[in-house]
Every structure is written in C-alpha cells, then in structure tokens.
Design a protein around this motif. Structure first.
Motif, mmCIF file in Angstrom:
data_model
loop_
_atom_site.group_PDB
_atom_site.id
_atom_site.type_symbol
_atom_site.label_atom_id
_atom_site.label_comp_id
_atom_site.label_asym_id
_atom_site.label_seq_id
_atom_site.Cartn_x
_atom_site.Cartn_y
_atom_site.Cartn_z
ATOM 1 N N GLU A 4 52.846 38.668 93.140
ATOM 2 C CA GLU A 4 51.679 37.979 92.608
ATOM 3 C C GLU A 4 50.575 38.951 92.224
ATOM 4 O O GLU A 4 49.809 38.702 91.291
ATOM 5 C CB GLU A 4 51.171 36.966 93.636
ATOM 6 C CG GLU A 4 50.220 35.958 93.023
ATOM 7 C CD GLU A 4 50.099 34.704 93.858
ATOM 8 O OE1 GLU A 4 51.143 34.099 94.158
ATOM 9 O OE2 GLU A 4 48.976 34.340 94.197
ATOM 10 N N PHE A 7 51.349 40.154 88.837
ATOM 11 C CA PHE A 7 51.073 39.106 87.850
ATOM 12 C C PHE A 7 49.570 38.992 87.600
ATOM 13 O O PHE A 7 49.129 38.839 86.461
ATOM 14 C CB PHE A 7 51.644 37.777 88.350
ATOM 15 C CG PHE A 7 51.475 36.649 87.376
ATOM 16 C CD1 PHE A 7 52.276 36.564 86.250
ATOM 17 C CD2 PHE A 7 50.505 35.674 87.561
ATOM 18 C CE1 PHE A 7 52.120 35.536 85.339
ATOM 19 C CE2 PHE A 7 50.342 34.651 86.666
ATOM 20 C CZ PHE A 7 51.157 34.572 85.548
ATOM 21 N N ARG A 8 48.798 39.079 88.664
ATOM 22 C CA ARG A 8 47.335 39.019 88.506
ATOM 23 C C ARG A 8 46.852 40.178 87.629
ATOM 24 O O ARG A 8 46.033 39.987 86.716
ATOM 25 C CB ARG A 8 46.666 39.070 89.879
ATOM 26 C CG ARG A 8 45.149 39.176 89.828
ATOM 27 C CD ARG A 8 44.574 39.298 91.229
ATOM 28 N NE ARG A 8 44.599 38.033 91.931
ATOM 29 C CZ ARG A 8 43.637 37.113 91.827
ATOM 30 N NH1 ARG A 8 42.580 37.346 91.065
ATOM 31 N NH2 ARG A 8 43.710 35.990 92.472
ATOM 32 N N VAL A 11 47.642 39.492 84.038
ATOM 33 C CA VAL A 11 46.737 38.507 83.426
ATOM 34 C C VAL A 11 45.384 39.146 83.134
ATOM 35 O O VAL A 11 44.791 38.930 82.064
ATOM 36 C CB VAL A 11 46.589 37.278 84.343
ATOM 37 C CG1 VAL A 11 45.533 36.317 83.791
ATOM 38 C CG2 VAL A 11 47.926 36.552 84.471
ATOM 39 N N GLU A 12 44.897 39.936 84.083
ATOM 40 C CA GLU A 12 43.591 40.571 83.863
ATOM 41 C C GLU A 12 43.636 41.566 82.705
ATOM 42 O O GLU A 12 42.675 41.709 81.951
ATOM 43 C CB GLU A 12 43.147 41.288 85.151
ATOM 44 C CG GLU A 12 42.684 40.310 86.224
ATOM 45 C CD GLU A 12 42.359 40.992 87.536
ATOM 46 O OE1 GLU A 12 42.714 42.183 87.680
ATOM 47 O OE2 GLU A 12 41.788 40.329 88.414
ATOM 48 N N GLY A 15 45.007 39.031 79.426
ATOM 49 C CA GLY A 15 44.549 37.649 79.253
ATOM 50 C C GLY A 15 43.680 37.454 78.030
ATOM 51 O O GLY A 15 43.839 36.478 77.281
ATOM 52 N N LEU A 19 44.556 35.081 74.989
ATOM 53 C CA LEU A 19 43.680 33.943 74.700
ATOM 54 C C LEU A 19 43.230 33.971 73.249
ATOM 55 O O LEU A 19 43.216 32.943 72.571
ATOM 56 C CB LEU A 19 42.467 33.971 75.635
ATOM 57 C CG LEU A 19 41.429 32.875 75.417
ATOM 58 C CD1 LEU A 19 42.060 31.500 75.636
ATOM 59 C CD2 LEU A 19 40.233 33.056 76.361
ATOM 60 N N ASP A 34 44.780 25.850 76.979
ATOM 61 C CA ASP A 34 45.955 25.137 77.503
ATOM 62 C C ASP A 34 47.241 25.872 77.150
ATOM 63 O O ASP A 34 48.169 25.955 77.951
ATOM 64 C CB ASP A 34 46.001 23.713 76.934
ATOM 65 C CG ASP A 34 44.913 22.839 77.512
ATOM 66 O OD1 ASP A 34 44.345 23.218 78.553
ATOM 67 O OD2 ASP A 34 44.617 21.780 76.914
ATOM 68 N N VAL A 36 47.662 29.104 76.548
ATOM 69 C CA VAL A 36 47.819 30.312 77.362
ATOM 70 C C VAL A 36 48.236 29.943 78.781
ATOM 71 O O VAL A 36 49.120 30.584 79.372
ATOM 72 C CB VAL A 36 46.495 31.104 77.377
ATOM 73 C CG1 VAL A 36 46.572 32.245 78.385
ATOM 74 C CG2 VAL A 36 46.207 31.662 76.002
ATOM 75 N N GLN A 37 47.617 28.908 79.311
ATOM 76 C CA GLN A 37 47.969 28.494 80.675
ATOM 77 C C GLN A 37 49.443 28.091 80.762
ATOM 78 O O GLN A 37 50.155 28.470 81.684
ATOM 79 C CB GLN A 37 47.079 27.317 81.098
ATOM 80 C CG GLN A 37 47.320 26.846 82.512
ATOM 81 C CD GLN A 37 46.898 27.883 83.536
ATOM 82 O OE1 GLN A 37 45.758 28.356 83.544
ATOM 83 N NE2 GLN A 37 47.823 28.260 84.409
ATOM 84 N N LEU A 40 51.594 31.222 80.471
ATOM 85 C CA LEU A 40 51.572 32.043 81.688
ATOM 86 C C LEU A 40 52.319 31.366 82.834
ATOM 87 O O LEU A 40 52.929 32.046 83.668
ATOM 88 C CB LEU A 40 50.124 32.330 82.085
ATOM 89 C CG LEU A 40 49.391 33.331 81.187
ATOM 90 C CD1 LEU A 40 47.920 33.459 81.587
ATOM 91 C CD2 LEU A 40 50.063 34.704 81.252
ATOM 92 N N THR A 41 52.265 30.060 82.881
ATOM 93 C CA THR A 41 53.027 29.349 83.920
ATOM 94 C C THR A 41 54.526 29.573 83.725
ATOM 95 O O THR A 41 55.264 29.825 84.685
ATOM 96 C CB THR A 41 52.710 27.845 83.870
ATOM 97 O OG1 THR A 41 51.309 27.663 84.048
ATOM 98 C CG2 THR A 41 53.455 27.098 84.963
ATOM 99 N N TYR A 44 55.261 33.069 84.742
ATOM 100 C CA TYR A 44 55.193 33.248 86.191
ATOM 101 C C TYR A 44 56.510 32.834 86.858
ATOM 102 O O TYR A 44 56.952 33.469 87.821
ATOM 103 C CB TYR A 44 54.043 32.421 86.743
ATOM 104 C CG TYR A 44 53.850 32.572 88.225
ATOM 105 C CD1 TYR A 44 53.233 33.699 88.759
ATOM 106 C CD2 TYR A 44 54.279 31.589 89.114
ATOM 107 C CE1 TYR A 44 53.057 33.849 90.113
ATOM 108 C CE2 TYR A 44 54.108 31.727 90.474
ATOM 109 C CZ TYR A 44 53.493 32.854 90.973
ATOM 110 O OH TYR A 44 53.331 33.000 92.326
ATOM 111 N N VAL A 45 57.116 31.749 86.335
ATOM 112 C CA VAL A 45 58.381 31.277 86.911
ATOM 113 C C VAL A 45 59.457 32.353 86.794
ATOM 114 O O VAL A 45 60.300 32.502 87.672
ATOM 115 C CB VAL A 45 58.816 29.969 86.210
ATOM 116 C CG1 VAL A 45 60.218 29.565 86.642
ATOM 117 C CG2 VAL A 45 57.832 28.851 86.515
#
Lengths: 156, 222
Positions: A4, A7-8, A11-12, A15, A19, A34, A36-37, A40-41, A44-45
C-alpha cells in the motif's frame, strides 16, 4: 499482500497527471475525478502484478473512459432536464482552456484518447496503440483526423 | 514536429498540476475493495450453499439406491415359487366369482404344466410379461357358472404361482381344453385361450389379444 505504501507513492507521483488526462478525456471535472478513482481502484486490485504501473494505469483510464462513452441499455440515459447546474468545478477558466476543452469535446472518444496519449502523455504511436489495444495504423489515422478537426476548429 | 502539434501539447498541459487527494483516493479504493470482497464472499457462499444442498440430495438418493440395489440384505428377499409335485385340483369358488385371479403387483409367475397328474414342464415368466399375463387373466369375464363346458377334454392341468413383493399369492389352477375353467378359489375365469398359450408358448412375451371371432382362416402365403 499489496504494497500500500508503494501504491500511495504512485498516486502521489502520478495523480496530478492522471487527473489532468482524465479532465482532457471527459471535459468535465467531476467525471474526471470519478474516472481516475475508478481506474486507480482497478489498478489497486492488480497492484504488484502490473509490470509498468503507469502505462497500465493509463490504459485502464482510457479504456474505462471509452467503455463509459458507449451507450448501453443499462447505462446512463440522457434527460431533458439536467439534475445539476454545470460548474467549472474549480478548474481554471481561461478562454484558451475553455476553447480547447470545447474542441476536444467535439472529437470522438477514440480520437480524444489518441490526442491525450500522444500529445499530453507523450507516448509514441506504438505505445499509444498498445495502450488502446488497437493497430498503429488506427492510431495514425485517428491522430490525423483529430488534428485536422482541431485545426479547422481553431481557424474558425 | 509541426508548430501546431507543439501548440497542442502546450495547450493540453495548461491547467495541469492540480493534485489528487491521495488519502481520499485510498479510502475509496479500500471501500471498493471491501465491497468487492463482500460480493465475492456472498457469491461464493451462495455457490457453496447450493453445492452443499445438491450434495446432500445426491447423497440421500445414492444412499437409497445402495440400500435397495447394492450391498446389504434386501428388505424383500427373493421369493422362489416351486411347483407342487402333483397336479392340483381346480378349486370351485363360491359365487359370485368376479374377483381378480391375480393380485396387483405381480413380479413373476411360475407356470407349472401337468400331464395328467405328473409335472411335465415349468417355466418362469418375469417382469412386464408376467404383469401382462396377470392383467389379461383378470380382464377376462368372470365365470357366471351358468355356462356348461365340456370338461376334461385334455388331461393337462396348469398351475400358475403368482409372486408379488409380499410373497407367493394364491395359486391359480386351470384345465386346458373346453372352457378352460381357471380359478384361485375366490375367482374364476374361462381362460382356455390363455392356458393354451402358456402350455404351448415358450416365449415370455405374451402374444397380442386377438378376439376369437376375428381369427382369419383364409389362404396363407403360397
């Protein structure tokens, strides 16, 4: 176990670029968030299994957007009365950017994706084709059509 | 690169730099993952439940099959009927004699053929053939007793030992020839044709019922 922390950091680091690419694709601030979210979801999987996370995320972002633009019987339906008043959502509103967004909106989803990947993400034609999973020739023709239309629009 | 392309790149980059709220992104990702896991667990649980119910039903059915067909003692041991050593006498039932000659659920019939008093031959008729013969005997009109039949045209006696799941049912005895009076001591039929079939026939498949008046005596194939 997913990393994680990695992953963080991903994203930083990416991102903002993702976006902005999503805003260029959707021409809408809320939908871009939405998109991007959602992308990223999905990433993440599969985090840890994708060899090139950024390229994979771009591909997911674009394919999710294109999938969303296809009209499906269970998808969103156009209505005469909009439920919400459109706002700029905090996006800077210079005339130039508004004009660009308007011109991009007139492109097809594929053409818009090619423009964003080729000229914003600086991917090669080959990488763009790989991201979109289409032939390189299709990327060339879509880019050519898009540029022609954008030039025509810009001249007007 | 044409100027228009460089301008396009610059235009596309204008306004970038707005950062994502990483914490919010991660929180929503975790929520999505939790929902996804919950859905997967629910679907998996439903599948397991369906498989478990199916397995229990299959197990019960297999258990029943094992109990009735394979292994272990059978709840209804095989009944073996044996022919009497000498020809039984055709019983004379009390009037009215319209009851059935054979009980329901006949599984086999032991056919014992006697020449005068001596057992000459016997055979077993099983399954559908036995049920068919029993039905055909029962379907015959009851013997009213008013008809006078020439008895003892032959000295052939046939004893039929019906076997059901409950064991050996009362013996049905008939004399071949004449009216073919056949009785089980409670019912009586005139079954000359059927007795003739049983005496002569060797096949377990009963011949079709042919009314006596429709028998053709025309010329056969040359």
């Amino acid at each position: 176990m997913r990393d994680e922390t990695a992953f963080r950091e991903f994203v930083e680091a990416n991102g903002a670029t993702l976006l902005h690419a999503a805003r260029l694709l959707t021409s809408d601030y809320q939908r871009a968030e939405d998109l991007v979210q959602t992308a990223l979801t999905k990433v993440y999987v599969r985090w840890g299994r994708a060899r090139e996370p950024l390229a994979y995320t771009r591909r997911v972002l674009v394919s999710t957007h294109i999938d969303g633009t296809r009209r499906r019987w269970w998808g969103e339906r156009p209505t005469e009365a909009l439920p919400e008043e459109p706002t700029d959502g905090g996006m800077a509103t210079t005339d130039e950017r508004d004009e660009l967004r308007r011109m991009l909106r007139d492109l097809t989803a594929l053409e818009r994706a090619v423009v964003v990947l080729r000229y914003y993400c600086d991917l090669t034609e080959k990488d763009t084709a790989a991201s979109l999973r289409i032939p390189v020739g299709t990327v060339k023709s879509a880019a050519s059509r898009a540029l022609t239309r954008l030039r025509v629009e810009a001249i007007r | 690169m044409s100027p228009s392309e460089s301008e396009l790149r610059a235009s596309l980059r204008a306004g970038e730099g707005e950062r994502l709220d990483t914490d919010e992104v991660l929180a929503r990702v975790r929520t999505a993952r939790r929902d996804r896991r919950r859905n997967v667990t629910a679907i998996g649980g439903a599948v397991v439940a369906v498989l478990a119910v199916g397995g229990v039903i299959t197990g019960i059915q297999l258990g029943r099959d094992d109990h009735t067909t394979a292994g272990g003692p059978s709840p209804t041991p095989q009944v073996v009927a044996s022919c009497p050593a000498s020809a039984p006498v055709v019983p004379k039932p009390p009037a009215p004699a319209s009851g059935p000659l054979f009980p329901d659920g006949v599984t086999s019939i032991k056919v014992c053929v006697y020449d005068v008093e001596r057992l000459s031959t016997s055979k077993d008729i099983d399954g559908p053939a036995a049920r068919s013969y029993a039905q055909r005997f029962n379907d015959l009109p009851a013997n009213s007793g008013a008809q006078i039949c020439p008895q003892f045209l032959t000295q052939i006696t046939i004893a039929l030992l019906p076997v059901t799941a409950n064991g050996v049912a009362p013996t049905v005895v008939g004399r071949v020839g004449g009216c073919g009076t056949t009785s089980n001591n409670t019912a009586s039929r005139q079954a000359g044709q059927l007795l003739g079939e049983l005496q002569v026939g060797t096949s377990q498949t009963p011949p079709p019922i042919v009314p006596s008046h429709s028998v053709s005596h025309g010329p056969g194939p040359s």
